[in-house]
Every structure is written in structure tokens, then in C-alpha cells.
Design an enzyme around this catalytic site. Sequence first.
Site, PDB file in Angstrom:
ATOM      1  CB  SER A  65      -0.919  -0.065   1.322  1.00 36.55           C
ATOM      2  OG  SER A  65      -1.666   1.103   1.010  1.00 36.55           O
ATOM      3  CB  CYS A  66       1.579   4.006  -1.491  1.00 36.16           C
ATOM      4  SG  CYS A  66       1.432   3.947  -3.096  1.00 36.16           S
ATOM      5  N   GLY A  67       0.292   5.438  -0.944  1.00 36.60           N
ATOM      6  CA  GLY A  67      -0.654   7.185  -0.793  1.00 36.60           C
ATOM      7  C   GLY A  67      -1.723   6.878  -1.816  1.00 36.60           C
TER       8      GLY A  67
ATOM      9  CD1 TRP B 239      -3.023   8.023   4.482  1.00 38.66           C
ATOM     10  CD2 TRP B 239      -3.305   6.255   5.248  1.00 38.66           C
ATOM     11  NE1 TRP B 239      -3.489   8.669   5.204  1.00 38.66           N
ATOM     12  CE2 TRP B 239      -3.463   6.903   5.885  1.00 38.66           C
ATOM     13  CE3 TRP B 239      -3.008   5.090   5.554  1.00 38.66           C
ATOM     14  CZ2 TRP B 239      -3.727   7.346   7.449  1.00 38.66           C
ATOM     15  CZ3 TRP B 239      -3.486   4.662   6.909  1.00 38.66           C
ATOM     16  CH2 TRP B 239      -3.942   5.654   7.933  1.00 38.66           C
TER      17      TRP B 239
END
Length: 344
Positions: A291-293, A323
Site C-alpha cells: 500500500s502507499c498513498g 491510504w
Amino acid sequence: MVTSILARPLWRQQAPLLRVGTLHQKSFIFQRQPFSSYFVTPKEVNEALSKNAPTAISTDPKVVPICAAWFMPNDPEKRTGLEVFKKKRIPTARFFDIDEIKDKESEYPHMLPTCDEFADAMSKLGVRKHDELVIYDTEELGLFSAPRVAWTMRVFGHPKVHVLNNFRLWVKEGYPVETGPPQVPNITKYPVPSYNTDMVVKFAEMKTIGYDYGKEGAEEIQILDARSKGRWEGTDPEPRPGLKSGHMPGSTSLPFNELLDPETKALLPKEELIKIFEAKDIDSKKPIITSCGTGVTAAIIEAALKEADFGTENDRRLYDGSWTEWALRVSPTSGLIQSSKTSK
């Protein structure tokens, strides 16, 4: 100005005569050694491009460079991927715009497009199903958004996809570049693909994983977060105004820059990647979600896991909404947004 090379195949092998109706025609098979790994070097790509079919109308498979240039919305220089693509690119490259080729009905930035939208985009890029694609980034950032585009290609089942490691080295090592307005590719008829749901995690499943974290009998799923440590801890702001920072329950901070060479911003060698994963106590025998932004740099971790052959292919997935979706959809009182103070 254009600086390029004239490419002709080194050799071709004649196949037997094929009967089509009442006519005989010759069929030629383009012979080329395939790339040996998911990540490919500038030297390998340059050699492969030199063996491409000599004409635009040839039906032979081609190696097609795809520029995936993208900059964060808060980029201090206000750069855009398209501007950088026009400024300097690999000859014959096409531009894949992740801000346009996406689910435009979604309020989240980079959700995967529909199968029809993907096929339409590939057709406009002049890509055919049997072409071998090499996805690359910008000289400025090094490895950044190319793994996301390569992952997207794989989700929709394109059979031959690779990531250049990387365009900064391509330029530094003196391989040909092209500048100015790019040539418009001939439109193809890319078939509408199927969608590999096994590679993608949706919000509902992530929410269940979040609530189940730490409970007896819950599946031990590892969540690797590619954002900066400060954003993961909840001490630094998110680049998108109004979005709360923090992390999901049980997630591990693995900023994507830790997987890259600090100077060239190229992916580190396999052995070094494995050491990093092991140092983070990541278990190769357990499922992994990245996952990330907005689902872009999460693909760097996914690509690094793939290149290092760390974990099982079917147990490595990416949370598409990442996110941005998580922070906007979970309740502030749910306990599903944690910070360095609330983490267990």
C-alpha cells in the site's frame, strides 16, 4: 530535434509456406532472445530495440517503450509527466498517463480503469497484445511510477511486461533519446482483456483485515506501506490537503526509497532486497499486501518482491485505493487509523 537510431532486425527465420484460401504466403517469425527478468537494463533494452521490425506496418512482435512519467500533485516545480516525456524520451516511446487512464468514476486518484477503458487506451498507444512492453520513468525521479503502470499491464493480462532499471541510467550511459513532439502511433485493435482479481485488494477486504488484526485465529497478512516513515507514523502531513496521516493496524513501514540506490534511484540487486525484507521481519511464507498513498509507489514494493522472488506470486497483492481511500472511508473513531502513539 530528434536523436535516434535506425533499427533493423539482425536476422529472421523463414517459416513454412501457409495456405490462406487459394493463396500461398510466406510467414516470418521474428526471433529474439527474451529478457531474462522483470527488471531490464538500459543495455538490454537498447539491444532489443535495435532488433525491432523495420516498418510500422509489420506484424512482427515489437519491443515497445512506454513512458510512465508522473509527479506528485505537490511537486514543488509543478512538473507533469507529459511535459517531461516531450522533453526527453526513449525513441519510439509512447506515454501512459496514469492521471487519465484510470477509473474516472472513482473519487480516488489512480484506481484501475475498466477492461474496456484499458483496451481503448492500449489501442490508442498503438500497442498489440503480442508486443513486449518496457515501462520506464523519468530521469529526474529515477524509479517511481513505472512499476505501477507495469503492474496495471499485468493485472489486465498483457503477457510480456518489463520495467527499465532505469531511465536515469539510460541517459547517463549515453543511449539514444528523442525530443520534441512525439510521433502519433498507429492505432491498433487491442482486445478487451480480463481482469486478474487475485492481484488486487479492495477496501472491504482491507477493512476486514484491519478489524481482524491481532485477533486469535486471524490470518497473518503482512501489509507493507511505501509512504515515508513520518506519514506512516502520523507525524508528517499527507501531500493531499485535509487527509489524515497514520497507518493501518499491523502495517509495516517500508518507504520505497529504501529499495533504491541512493544515487541512481534504480532498484537494488536481488540479494540486497532480500536482506531489507528480512530485516523488516517480513515472512516470505505469509501473504503480503502493499500500500502507499494512491497505489503508485506500493507497486515499487510489489515489483521488488517479484524481482527478488520473495514470497509466493499469488500471495503478493496491491491495495488499489491505498491510504487515500482508507483515510477517507474509515471512521475516525474506528481505531483503523493508527499513529506512532496508538500503534501496538
